[in-house]
Design a protein around this motif. Structure first.
Motif, PDB file in Angstrom:
ATOM      1  N   ILE A 195       0.864  -1.181   0.000  1.00 29.32           N
ATOM      2  CA  ILE A 195       0.000   0.000   0.000  1.00 29.32           C
ATOM      3  C   ILE A 195       0.901   1.232   0.000  1.00 29.32           C
ATOM      4  CG2 ILE A 195      -1.907   1.180   1.125  1.00 29.32           C
ATOM      5  CD1 ILE A 195      -2.553  -1.687   0.284  1.00 29.32           C
ATOM      6  N   ALA A 196       0.745   2.113  -0.976  1.00 28.44           N
ATOM      7  CA  ALA A 196       1.656   3.258  -1.105  1.00 28.44           C
ATOM      8  C   ALA A 196       0.881   4.524  -1.451  1.00 28.44           C
ATOM      9  CB  ALA A 196       2.708   2.985  -2.173  1.00 28.44           C
ATOM     10  N   LEU A 197       1.356   5.638  -0.911  1.00 26.81           N
ATOM     11  CA  LEU A 197       0.800   6.958  -1.195  1.00 26.81           C
ATOM     12  C   LEU A 197       1.928   7.902  -1.562  1.00 26.81           C
ATOM     13  CD1 LEU A 197      -1.363   9.231  -1.145  1.00 26.81           C
ATOM     14  CD2 LEU A 197      -0.896   9.472   1.300  1.00 26.81           C
ATOM     15  N   ASN A 198       1.772   8.599  -2.685  1.00 23.16           N
ATOM     16  CA  ASN A 198       2.673   9.678  -3.077  1.00 23.16           C
ATOM     17  C   ASN A 198       1.874  10.977  -3.075  1.00 23.16           C
ATOM     18  OD1 ASN A 198       5.191   8.219  -3.861  1.00 23.16           O
ATOM     19  ND2 ASN A 198       3.803   7.241  -5.307  1.00 23.16           N
ATOM     20  N   ALA A 199       2.282  11.915  -2.233  1.00 22.62           N
ATOM     21  CA  ALA A 199       1.626  13.218  -2.155  1.00 22.62           C
ATOM     22  C   ALA A 199       2.633  14.274  -2.599  1.00 22.62           C
ATOM     23  CB  ALA A 199       1.150  13.492  -0.736  1.00 22.62           C
ATOM     24  N   ALA A 200       2.295  15.003  -3.665  1.00 21.29           N
ATOM     25  CA  ALA A 200       3.242  15.961  -4.239  1.00 21.29           C
ATOM     26  C   ALA A 200       2.614  17.348  -4.349  1.00 21.29           C
ATOM     27  CB  ALA A 200       3.707  15.492  -5.612  1.00 21.29           C
ATOM     28  N   LYS A 201       3.416  18.366  -4.012  1.00 18.99           N
ATOM     29  CA  LYS A 201       3.039  19.760  -4.209  1.00 18.99           C
ATOM     30  C   LYS A 201       4.055  20.388  -5.141  1.00 18.99           C
ATOM     31  CE  LYS A 201       0.664  20.328   0.229  1.00 18.99           C
ATOM     32  NZ  LYS A 201       0.546  21.147   1.474  1.00 18.99           N
ATOM     33  N   ILE A 202       3.564  20.963  -6.237  1.00 14.46           N
ATOM     34  CA  ILE A 202       4.441  21.396  -7.321  1.00 14.46           C
ATOM     35  C   ILE A 202       4.238  22.886  -7.564  1.00 14.46           C
ATOM     36  CG2 ILE A 202       5.113  20.968  -9.700  1.00 14.46           C
ATOM     37  CD1 ILE A 202       3.843  18.189  -9.398  1.00 14.46           C
ATOM     38  N   GLN A 203       5.344  23.618  -7.479  1.00  9.86           N
ATOM     39  CA  GLN A 203       5.282  25.069  -7.612  1.00  9.86           C
ATOM     40  C   GLN A 203       5.631  25.520  -9.038  1.00  9.86           C
ATOM     41  OE1 GLN A 203       7.519  26.885  -4.419  1.00  9.86           O
ATOM     42  NE2 GLN A 203       6.195  26.030  -2.831  1.00  9.86           N
ATOM     43  N   GLN A 204       5.787  26.804  -9.226  1.00  3.68           N
ATOM     44  CA  GLN A 204       5.867  27.408 -10.560  1.00  3.68           C
ATOM     45  C   GLN A 204       6.998  26.830 -11.397  1.00  3.68           C
ATOM     46  OE1 GLN A 204       5.520  31.620 -10.599  1.00  3.68           O
ATOM     47  NE2 GLN A 204       6.006  31.851 -12.758  1.00  3.68           N
ATOM     48  N   GLY A 205       6.636  26.387 -12.609  1.00  3.36           N
ATOM     49  CA  GLY A 205       7.631  25.907 -13.554  1.00  3.36           C
ATOM     50  C   GLY A 205       8.262  24.573 -13.208  1.00  3.36           C
ATOM     51  N   ALA A 206       7.843  23.931 -12.135  1.00  4.53           N
ATOM     52  CA  ALA A 206       8.435  22.651 -11.729  1.00  4.53           C
ATOM     53  C   ALA A 206       7.737  21.499 -12.448  1.00  4.53           C
ATOM     54  CB  ALA A 206       8.335  22.470 -10.227  1.00  4.53           C
ATOM     55  N   THR A 207       8.475  20.389 -12.616  1.00  5.04           N
ATOM     56  CA  THR A 207       7.960  19.228 -13.338  1.00  5.04           C
ATOM     57  C   THR A 207       8.193  17.962 -12.532  1.00  5.04           C
ATOM     58  OG1 THR A 207       8.382  20.243 -15.491  1.00  5.04           O
ATOM     59  CG2 THR A 207       8.137  17.855 -15.440  1.00  5.04           C
ATOM     60  N   TYR A 208       7.122  17.201 -12.349  1.00  8.52           N
ATOM     61  CA  TYR A 208       7.194  15.898 -11.680  1.00  8.52           C
ATOM     62  C   TYR A 208       6.785  14.826 -12.680  1.00  8.52           C
ATOM     63  CZ  TYR A 208       5.886  12.022  -8.587  1.00  8.52           C
ATOM     64  OH  TYR A 208       5.768  10.792  -7.986  1.00  8.52           O
ATOM     65  N   LYS A 209       7.662  13.814 -12.865  1.00  7.33           N
ATOM     66  CA  LYS A 209       7.346  12.695 -13.741  1.00  7.33           C
ATOM     67  C   LYS A 209       7.526  11.392 -12.963  1.00  7.33           C
ATOM     68  CE  LYS A 209       8.634  14.912 -18.109  1.00  7.33           C
ATOM     69  NZ  LYS A 209       9.429  14.800 -19.359  1.00  7.33           N
ATOM     70  N   GLN A 210       6.509  10.558 -13.018  1.00  2.00           N
ATOM     71  CA  GLN A 210       6.546   9.275 -12.308  1.00  2.00           C
ATOM     72  C   GLN A 210       6.439   8.132 -13.316  1.00  2.00           C
ATOM     73  OE1 GLN A 210       3.226   6.925  -9.960  1.00  2.00           O
ATOM     74  NE2 GLN A 210       3.890   8.678  -8.729  1.00  2.00           N
ATOM     75  N   TYR A 211       7.336   7.142 -13.150  1.00  5.26           N
ATOM     76  CA  TYR A 211       7.319   5.944 -13.983  1.00  5.26           C
ATOM     77  C   TYR A 211       7.167   4.747 -13.038  1.00  5.26           C
ATOM     78  CZ  TYR A 211       9.341   9.237 -17.315  1.00  5.26           C
ATOM     79  OH  TYR A 211       9.577  10.322 -18.106  1.00  5.26           O
ATOM     80  N   TYR A 212       6.094   3.978 -13.222  1.00  6.01           N
ATOM     81  CA  TYR A 212       5.727   2.954 -12.245  1.00  6.01           C
ATOM     82  C   TYR A 212       5.485   1.628 -12.947  1.00  6.01           C
ATOM     83  CZ  TYR A 212       2.672   0.596  -8.817  1.00  6.01           C
ATOM     84  OH  TYR A 212       2.096  -0.303  -7.957  1.00  6.01           O
ATOM     85  N   LEU A 213       6.141   0.573 -12.450  1.00  8.53           N
ATOM     86  CA  LEU A 213       5.948  -0.785 -12.948  1.00  8.53           C
ATOM     87  C   LEU A 213       5.577  -1.670 -11.771  1.00  8.53           C
ATOM     88  CD1 LEU A 213       6.157  -3.003 -15.150  1.00  8.53           C
ATOM     89  CD2 LEU A 213       8.577  -3.235 -14.522  1.00  8.53           C
ATOM     90  N   ALA A 214       4.438  -2.381 -11.872  1.00 18.49           N
ATOM     91  CA  ALA A 214       3.969  -3.261 -10.792  1.00 18.49           C
ATOM     92  C   ALA A 214       3.664  -4.636 -11.362  1.00 18.49           C
ATOM     93  CB  ALA A 214       2.727  -2.679 -10.122  1.00 18.49           C
TER      94      ALA A 214
END
Length: 226
Positions: free
Chosen positions: A42-61
């Motif tokens: 069981i997993a939780l990712n909580a992200a807060k992203i500010q101006q011009g920022a980039t979050y990329k997630q790659y997930y294999l299960a």
């Protein structure tokens, strides 16, 4: 992140990641989960992203008796963006769950969710993808797509794409598809001397590899294919 275990281990993992991206920062988040079919992840990712920022997630299960991956992502300022790419397999008598909640809280933000699944016999999968566009989040774009491949008619998929739009001048889309292995492709491989089980494995790997090929880091991309 990498999770693995012996196939008969029974255990519970409960993971929380809190991610804060300052203006103009970049984060590529890689996660591979190949665990015991008796384990619970069981997993939780909580992200807060500010101006011009980039979050990329790659997930294999590829494992877990019950596996749940939840993302709660807030795009808080202009030009903030998030991309989530998921490839997962639901094994026999197992449940694989992906839930995402992406909140566009400011104008000119961007998100994209793309997931591909393979469902084996007597397996279950859940995909819940929500895009929320706040009242002031004009000129934003949010997209979502889920594609599933059934290996058996006894597999079950609950797919729930959601859009909540409270602003004008936005570009949003969502879609879902499911189907069986292409019989012509299967016949072609078997006509070349490949046995049926190997041919099915080749086609299912090709289905998931569309996501894996998006990984920009060659070393990690190779690790995901192992």
């Amino acid at each position: 992140e990498k999770f693995s275990s012996d196939k008969n281990n029974c255990y519970l993992l409960n993971i929380v990641n809190e991610i804060y991206l300052k203006p103009d920062s970049r984060l590529n988040h890689y996660k591979k989960q190949k665990e015991s079919l008796s384990g619970y992840h069981i997993a939780l990712n909580a992200a807060k992203i500010q101006q011009g920022a980039t979050y990329k997630q790659y997930y294999l299960a590829e494992g877990g008796k019950i596996c749940r991956q939840e993302n709660i992502i807030n795009l808080e300022q202009a030009q903030a963006s998030a991309e989530i790419y998921s490839a997962y397999t639901a094994k026999k008598n197992c449940l694989n769950d992906i839930t995402s909640d992406i909140n566009h809280l400011h104008s000119e933000t961007f998100s994209n969710q793309y997931a591909k699944a393979v469902l084996e016999s007597v397996s279950s999968a859940v995909f819940q993808g929500k895009i929320h566009i706040a009242p002031l989040a004009v000129k934003t774009a949010g997209h979502q797509l889920h594609k599933a491949l059934y290996l058996d008619g006894k597999a079950q998929l609950d797919c729930k794409p959601e859009l909540e739009i409270f602003a004008d001048d936005v570009k949003c889309s969502h879609g879902a598809s499911c189907g069986e292995i292409n019989k012509d492709q299967l016949f072609y491989l078997m006509s070349r001397g490949i046995d049926q089980a190997s041919a099915i494995r080749i086609l299912t790997e090709a289905h998931l590899n569309e996501i894996i090929e998006l990984i920009p880091n060659e070393k990690i991309r190779t690790e995901f294919c192992a």
